[in-house]
Design a protein around this motif. Structure first.
Motif, PDB file in Angstrom:
ATOM      1  N   HIS A 211    -103.369 -42.090   6.711  1.00 46.19           N
ATOM      2  CA  HIS A 211    -104.133 -41.385   7.733  1.00 46.19           C
ATOM      3  C   HIS A 211    -103.296 -41.430   9.010  1.00 46.19           C
ATOM      4  CE1 HIS A 211    -105.105 -45.521   8.882  1.00 46.19           C
ATOM      5  NE2 HIS A 211    -105.473 -45.709   7.614  1.00 46.19           N
ATOM      6  N   PRO A 212    -103.714 -40.762  10.077  1.00 42.86           N
ATOM      7  CA  PRO A 212    -102.870 -40.700  11.283  1.00 42.86           C
ATOM      8  C   PRO A 212    -102.488 -42.044  11.879  1.00 42.86           C
ATOM      9  CG  PRO A 212    -104.538 -38.983  11.366  1.00 42.86           C
ATOM     10  CD  PRO A 212    -104.853 -39.819  10.167  1.00 42.86           C
ATOM     11  N   GLU A 213    -103.202 -43.124  11.584  1.00 43.16           N
ATOM     12  CA  GLU A 213    -102.853 -44.417  12.156  1.00 43.16           C
ATOM     13  C   GLU A 213    -101.683 -45.097  11.446  1.00 43.16           C
ATOM     14  OE1 GLU A 213    -106.191 -46.975  12.481  1.00 43.16           O
ATOM     15  OE2 GLU A 213    -107.242 -45.724  13.948  1.00 43.16           O
ATOM     16  N   ASN A 214    -101.465 -44.777  10.157  1.00 39.22           N
ATOM     17  CA  ASN A 214    -100.365 -45.428   9.445  1.00 39.22           C
ATOM     18  C   ASN A 214     -99.345 -44.445   8.867  1.00 39.22           C
ATOM     19  OD1 ASN A 214    -101.740 -44.322   7.302  1.00 39.22           O
ATOM     20  ND2 ASN A 214    -101.942 -46.225   6.158  1.00 39.22           N
ATOM     21  N   ALA A 215     -99.511 -43.161   9.149  1.00 44.59           N
ATOM     22  CA  ALA A 215     -98.555 -42.165   8.661  1.00 44.59           C
ATOM     23  C   ALA A 215     -98.672 -40.900   9.509  1.00 44.59           C
ATOM     24  CB  ALA A 215     -98.825 -41.836   7.191  1.00 44.59           C
ATOM     25  N   PHE A 216     -97.577 -40.171   9.537  1.00 44.03           N
ATOM     26  CA  PHE A 216     -97.556 -38.906  10.272  1.00 44.03           C
ATOM     27  C   PHE A 216     -96.608 -37.955   9.573  1.00 44.03           C
ATOM     28  CE2 PHE A 216     -96.118 -36.171  13.877  1.00 44.03           C
ATOM     29  CZ  PHE A 216     -97.344 -35.571  14.104  1.00 44.03           C
ATOM     30  N   ASN A 217     -97.050 -36.718   9.401  1.00 42.82           N
ATOM     31  CA  ASN A 217     -96.246 -35.713   8.713  1.00 42.82           C
ATOM     32  C   ASN A 217     -96.583 -34.334   9.275  1.00 42.82           C
ATOM     33  OD1 ASN A 217     -96.497 -34.103   5.499  1.00 42.82           O
ATOM     34  ND2 ASN A 217     -94.693 -34.243   6.769  1.00 42.82           N
ATOM     35  N   PHE A 218     -95.569 -33.580   9.661  1.00 46.38           N
ATOM     36  CA  PHE A 218     -95.789 -32.206  10.088  1.00 46.38           C
ATOM     37  C   PHE A 218     -94.574 -31.367   9.713  1.00 46.38           C
ATOM     38  CE2 PHE A 218     -93.346 -33.765  13.665  1.00 46.38           C
ATOM     39  CZ  PHE A 218     -92.590 -32.675  14.061  1.00 46.38           C
ATOM     40  N   GLY A 219     -94.780 -30.058   9.633  1.00 45.20           N
ATOM     41  CA  GLY A 219     -93.700 -29.141   9.305  1.00 45.20           C
ATOM     42  C   GLY A 219     -93.816 -27.856  10.087  1.00 45.20           C
ATOM     43  N   ILE A 220     -92.663 -27.232  10.371  1.00 45.72           N
ATOM     44  CA  ILE A 220     -92.584 -25.948  11.078  1.00 45.72           C
ATOM     45  C   ILE A 220     -91.655 -25.037  10.285  1.00 45.72           C
ATOM     46  CG2 ILE A 220     -91.977 -24.777  13.221  1.00 45.72           C
ATOM     47  CD1 ILE A 220     -92.447 -27.419  14.679  1.00 45.72           C
ATOM     48  N   LYS A 221     -92.089 -23.783  10.055  1.00 48.76           N
ATOM     49  CA  LYS A 221     -91.331 -22.899   9.170  1.00 48.76           C
ATOM     50  C   LYS A 221     -91.230 -21.482   9.744  1.00 48.76           C
ATOM     51  CE  LYS A 221     -92.919 -25.434   5.090  1.00 48.76           C
ATOM     52  NZ  LYS A 221     -93.552 -25.328   3.760  1.00 48.76           N
ATOM     53  N   PRO A 222     -90.252 -21.195  10.592  1.00 43.49           N
ATOM     54  CA  PRO A 222     -90.022 -19.820  11.033  1.00 43.49           C
ATOM     55  C   PRO A 222     -89.172 -19.052  10.007  1.00 43.49           C
ATOM     56  CG  PRO A 222     -88.549 -21.312  12.171  1.00 43.49           C
ATOM     57  CD  PRO A 222     -89.411 -22.169  11.298  1.00 43.49           C
ATOM     58  N   LYS A 223     -89.390 -17.741   9.928  1.00 41.39           N
ATOM     59  CA  LYS A 223     -88.625 -16.928   8.980  1.00 41.39           C
ATOM     60  C   LYS A 223     -88.687 -15.456   9.370  1.00 41.39           C
ATOM     61  CE  LYS A 223     -92.540 -16.606   5.747  1.00 41.39           C
ATOM     62  NZ  LYS A 223     -92.990 -16.907   4.366  1.00 41.39           N
ATOM     63  N   ILE A 224     -87.721 -14.695   8.870  1.00 44.36           N
ATOM     64  CA  ILE A 224     -87.686 -13.244   9.016  1.00 44.36           C
ATOM     65  C   ILE A 224     -87.786 -12.628   7.633  1.00 44.36           C
ATOM     66  CG2 ILE A 224     -86.292 -11.266   9.718  1.00 44.36           C
ATOM     67  CD1 ILE A 224     -85.051 -12.993  11.878  1.00 44.36           C
ATOM     68  N   VAL A 225     -88.752 -11.747   7.455  1.00 41.84           N
ATOM     69  CA  VAL A 225     -89.007 -11.120   6.157  1.00 41.84           C
ATOM     70  C   VAL A 225     -88.593  -9.653   6.230  1.00 41.84           C
ATOM     71  CG1 VAL A 225     -90.708 -10.612   4.382  1.00 41.84           C
ATOM     72  CG2 VAL A 225     -90.927 -12.696   5.756  1.00 41.84           C
ATOM     73  N   TYR A 226     -87.656  -9.281   5.369  1.00 44.49           N
ATOM     74  CA  TYR A 226     -87.126  -7.908   5.354  1.00 44.49           C
ATOM     75  C   TYR A 226     -87.562  -7.228   4.053  1.00 44.49           C
ATOM     76  CZ  TYR A 226     -83.791  -4.063   5.775  1.00 44.49           C
ATOM     77  OH  TYR A 226     -83.209  -2.820   5.893  1.00 44.49           O
ATOM     78  N   PRO A 227     -88.484  -6.252   4.120  1.00 43.68           N
ATOM     79  CA  PRO A 227     -88.949  -5.584   2.900  1.00 43.68           C
ATOM     80  C   PRO A 227     -87.926  -4.564   2.399  1.00 43.68           C
ATOM     81  CG  PRO A 227     -90.054  -4.665   4.816  1.00 43.68           C
ATOM     82  CD  PRO A 227     -89.201  -5.789   5.317  1.00 43.68           C
TER      83      PRO A 227
END
Length: 266
Positions: A211-227
């Motif tokens: 839980h936030p008191e004994n662990a921390f995890n986050f992620g950020i994911k930017p991207k460019i999508v070309y169809p």
């Protein structure tokens, strides 16, 4: 890795796959667009595992991933498996081989007033293993954890080469989950120190709630999508993730992956 840890990892992976497939199934009935995604790239990771060494180890490796993406008018679902392997070194040039895997499920719901913004939830499953051939004890160190928390995404279109291209960014944060880490005295988890116990009981006794008191995890994911004109998509992206687990021995890891992917419409 020793046989006991291999059996533990296989059991965890089977359980996680079952849970992820159940989450996948609840969105399988709506009209949708399905994509199969294959990606590859360059992985750079820094980690400090105080159970193995107080020094920071950093390095690069090869990254590959396979994903499935479903999009409907109301929500999107992404199931992604990422694998990476490489070599990390400390400031004295001592090396550690590393391997890691991520199995992630993200479900996002489109906003009613602003279609560019979406929110939902994210399940993150991580297994990271480090092997130091020069150590007598604690050659194998690792962490496995799974958690769930909120996820957010923002998408903005722009014109490029006469085509609508998308700039997207998503983020996720851990709330609660579970982890398995080595004990103080060996590379085995605490539950496996009793050799008379069965594998299932040892695994249960090795699990710790996070839980936030004994662990921390986050992620950020930017991207460019070309169809593409064929209906497929090419993506250029960067995935950054950080976690810290304060268990028997604190471990911290941050890493970024530059990748290119091709998503084929099914």
């Amino acid at each position: 890795m020793n046989p006991g840890l291999q059996k533990t990892f296989i059991f965890c992976l089977r359980t996680l796959c079952t849970l992820v497939l159940l989450g996948w199934f609840h969105v399988a009935q709506a009209q949708n667009s399905n994509y199969l995604q294959v990606k590859t790239g360059w992985d750079h990771i820094g980690s400090r595992d105080k159970g193995m060494s107080p020094l920071l180890y950093a390095g690069s490796g090869f990254f590959a991933g396979l994903g499935w993406d479903r999009q409907t008018a109301k929500h999107s679902t992404a199931l992604v498996l990422d694998l990476a392997a490489g070599i990390q070194r400390n400031k004295y040039k001592n090396s550690v081989d590393y391997r890691r895997g991520n199995l992630q499920l993200t479900v996002l719901y489109a906003g009613k007033s602003d279609k560019a913004f979406s929110w939902g939830w994210h399940v993150n499953n991580v297994f990271s293993h480090r092997f130091n051939a020069y150590f007598v004890n604690f050659k194998d160190h690792y962490e496995y954890f799974t958690n769930v928390g909120p996820a957010f995404s923002y998408a903005a279109p722009f014109q490029f080469n006469g085509r609508e291209v998308w700039l997207q960014a998503s983020a996720h944060v851990q709330l609660i989950g579970m982890m398995i880490r080595p004990s103080y005295t060996s590379s085995y988890p605490m539950g496996f120190l009793n050799r008379e116990s069965s594998i299932s009981k040892s695994l249960i006794h090795s699990v710790r709630v996070i839980h936030p008191e004994n662990a921390f995890n986050f992620g950020i994911k930017p991207k460019i999508v070309y169809p593409l004109r064929s209906g497929n998509k090419i993506t250029f992206g960067y995935d950054f993730e950080f976690y810290q687990l304060r268990s028997t021995n604190t471990v911290s890891q941050s890493g970024g992956t530059w990748y290119i992917s091709l998503a084929a419409r099914l």
